[in-house]
Write a protein that holds these residues in place. Structure first.
Motif: not given
Length: 242
Positions: A157-159, A161-170, A197-210
């Motif tokens: 997440r760009n610190t 602009t708050s724009q988010v970019y997702r990188l899938p992990l196996t 730019g500068s990006y905050r790193m976060l981890l997401n474990l979402p429900d694929p259906q939601l």
């Protein structure tokens, strides 16, 4: 209905009826055989313990049966049979006994999965189009593992602009077994058009259906990392992209 042997590990989550049917105990701990739930515990206990490694398990109590309904046996069997859900309204005297016995907080905390980030190693800088090595270790302190599919992604997440970019992990969080620590070593590639730019790193474990419903993402057990509004877990690290 589907045979007397436990679901083989290599058939877990494959969508067959045997891989989709969970278990429910309606008189947990109420007698030596849980009011007829079991006929031969020497056979059925190992079967159920193996089955519930990948299937939902839960139920309710139906009567005080000390010392079986006391905390030591309760905790032992909740963990052995990988309990994920429990009726907190019934039976009230059993639950009151867990409260006075001191184990109700542990039961509440550990029902289902409970993922806690142990440590993480991340680079301070990375280049657009280049690799981003990520090392995580996650411990599951819960009684069970997730039994529904879960996504696993690194979020940048760009610190500014708050724009988010997702990188899938196996990886499959359903395989993060209770009582174990899982290492996630991944090296995703940054998009070539990712703005510097500068990006905050976060981890997401979402429900694929939601995937847009943050309340259905998995919350890590760590303090100070959960973002209720996004469903992200803050890794407390900032990356500079050049």
């Amino acid at each position: 209905m589907y045979g007397a042997t436990a679901l083989p590990a290599d058939q877990a989550y494959n969508g067959t009826p045997a891989a989709r049917l969970g278990h429910h105990n309606d008189c947990f701990l109420a007698s030596a055989d849980d009011y007829g739930t079991y006929e031969n515990t020497a056979v059925e206990y190992p079967y159920l313990a193996a089955e519930t490694s990948a299937l939902a398990m839960g139920g309710e109590t139906c009567g005080v049966n000390a010392p079986r309904t006391d905390c030591p046996t309760t905790l032992s069997e909740l963990r052995m049979f990988h309990w994920s859900y429990l009726n907190t309204d019934y039976e009230p005297n059993v639950i009151s006994g867990w409260r006075s016995g001191g184990c109700l907080p542990e039961i509440t905390r550990n029902l289902g999965y409970r993922f806690a980030l142990q440590n993480g190693t991340y680079p301070d800088t990375a280049s657009r189009g280049g690799s981003l090595p990520v090392h995580l270790t996650v411990k599951n302190d819960g009684f069970a593992a997730p039994f529904n599919p879960r996504g696993l992604e690194l979020v940048l997440r760009n610190t500014a602009t708050s724009q988010v970019y997702r990188l899938p992990l196996t990886g499959d969080p359903r395989r993060w077994a209770p009582g174990t620590t899982t290492t996630v070593d991944r090296t995703p590639t940054l998009p070539a058009d990712l703005p510097a730019g500068s990006y905050r790193m976060l981890l997401n474990l979402p429900d694929p259906q939601l995937p847009t419903r943050p309340e259905y993402s998995i919350r890590l057990a760590n303090q100070g990392t959960w973002e209720a509004a996004t469903g992200y877990n803050d890794l407390l690290h900032t990356l500079t992209v050049t």
